[in-house]
Design an enzyme around this catalytic site. Structure first.
Site, PDB file in Angstrom:
ATOM      1  N   LYS A  40     -27.059 -31.379  31.689  1.00 16.34           N
ATOM      2  CA  LYS A  40     -26.021 -32.316  31.787  1.00 16.34           C
ATOM      3  C   LYS A  40     -25.020 -31.343  31.276  1.00 16.34           C
ATOM      4  CE  LYS A  40     -26.707 -36.994  32.918  1.00 16.34           C
ATOM      5  NZ  LYS A  40     -26.807 -38.751  32.511  1.00 16.34           N
ATOM      6  N   LYS A  54     -37.156 -35.788  42.626  1.00 17.51           N
ATOM      7  CA  LYS A  54     -36.063 -36.458  43.097  1.00 17.51           C
ATOM      8  C   LYS A  54     -34.267 -35.911  42.670  1.00 17.51           C
ATOM      9  CE  LYS A  54     -37.950 -39.269  41.056  1.00 17.51           C
ATOM     10  NZ  LYS A  54     -39.063 -40.499  40.767  1.00 17.51           N
ATOM     11  N   LYS A  66     -39.530 -27.356  42.190  1.00 20.31           N
ATOM     12  CA  LYS A  66     -39.967 -28.092  42.060  1.00 20.31           C
ATOM     13  C   LYS A  66     -39.537 -29.681  43.256  1.00 20.31           C
ATOM     14  CE  LYS A  66     -39.253 -30.871  38.527  1.00 20.31           C
ATOM     15  NZ  LYS A  66     -38.823 -31.262  37.504  1.00 20.31           N
TER      16      LYS A  66
END
Ligand code: TYM
Length: 325
Positions: free
Chosen positions: A110, A193, A190
């Site tokens: 982030k 979501k 991978k």
């Protein structure tokens, strides 16, 4: 073996969750301790829609039971139903060194992308350490992306023990090489979501088929020889198939004359048959949501009893008085 693991209710579970973690939860049921929880407190670091969170938690519990968790052989509960875990988080936070958290992926990513992180995201690994340590867990089944967090957990426990004496048990990650990093439909990353490349477990056959057919492959033509070892469709097929089925399909890849459409159809077929019973069980559970709620309540009761013992031990080790009853 004292097994424990958690899973975030941030959306419907996908094949990565299943092969990386849930299948191991099921295989490890019936141990001295088999504790599994829905990590709703962790989900709050990214999900800020109360109705959606409630729905996701209920779906998560139903999915886990439908996939094969048995309340007689394992304890399933909601993380937030054991408030002692937030108390232990604070106690651990007082001894967790900043540099341990600064190197953790979720926060680092982030920050690298210029997104402001909340304190909850930064201290996420301490809550996870508390989740594990509060049940004296020794075995934590997870996918590869969680190994770093288990290492932090060990570091935190070790530091606590060195400051206050042997109090916390050091856990080990339980990771199966073959399914530690399940690839997504984009073919290289991978399944996750956050990459929008997932195949949800409880998906309609039509949508499932569409997702499988959309899985990225290279651009070799039908006649070309193909390499199963670099193909995401084959990697997914392997997770479901028997050794014999794997060898058979691998041989067809290498021989040429087979298009990727056929491999995808084979993947769809094994997946449908693998999850057929779970689909049936899920339908039955949908008709009786009270049963699911009862399982979670009973699970919390059992987990809490264990957590209270460990928190008392930790409080006493660091000089807090026993809580008045
Ligand atoms: P979460 O909710 O992101 O994922 C749940 C489990 O699924 C595994 N997983 C995968 N495994 C292989 N391939 C993939 N593509 C894939 N995607 C997900 C994850 O490794 C995980 O095991 N922080 C944890 C939840 C948690 C927890 C805990 C886990 C909270 N407290 C204590 C263990 C112990 C998480 O976000 O998992």
């Amino acid at each position: 073996m004292k097994v424990l693991s958690g899973i975030q209710p941030t959306g419907r579970f996908h094949w990565g969750n299943y092969f990386g973690a849930i299948r191991q939860y099921i295989a490890l049921q019936g141990n001295e301790q088999s504790f599994y929880f829905i990590a709703d407190l962790h989900a709050l670091t990214t999900l800020r829609n109360p109705a959606e969170l409630r729905q996701n938690v209920s779906d998560a519990a139903m999915d886990l039971l439908a996939l094969g968790l048995e309340p007689e052989r394992s304890t399933l509960f909601r993380q937030s139903d054991v408030p002692e875990v937030t108390e232990l988080t604070w106690l651990l936070m007082t001894i967790t060194q900043m540099h341990l958290l600064e190197k953790c992926h979720a926060y680092k990513d982030k920050k690298a992308n210029g997104i402001a992180a909340d304190a909850g995201l930064f201290t996420y690994p301490v809550l996870m350490a508390a989740d594990i340590l509060i049940y004296d867990s020794d075995t934590v089944p997870v996918g590869a992306d969680q190994i770093q967090h288990i290492e932090v957990t060990r570091d935190v426990a070790q530091r606590f023990n060195s400051l206050y004496g042997e109090t916390l048990l050091l856990p080990n990650a339980f990771v199966l090489d073959a399914s530690a990093k399940v690839p997504g439909t984009d073919g290289d990353r991978k399944m996750s979501k956050s990459y929008n490349n997932t195949i949800p477990i409880f998906e309609s056959p039509k949508r499932l088929r569409k997702l499988i057919m959309s899985t990225k492959t290279d651009s070799k033509s039908l006649e070309d020889e193909k390499d199963p070892d670099t193909c995401a469709v084959f990697s997914l097929y392997r997770l479901f198939a028997t050794l014999e089925q794997q060898q058979e399909l691998a041989a067809r890849y290498r021989a040429g004359g087979m298009g990727y459409g056929e491999a995808k159809q084979a993947l769809y077929d094994v997946a449908m048959s693998h999850f057929a019973d779970a689909f049936d069980r899920r339908q039955k559970l949908e008709a009786s949501p009270d049963i699911v709620e009862d399982v979670l309540k009973e699970g919390a009761r059992r987990a809490r009893a264990r957590a209270q013992e460990v928190v008392e031990r930790v409080r006493s080790a660091c000089g807090l008085l026993a809580r008045p009853v």
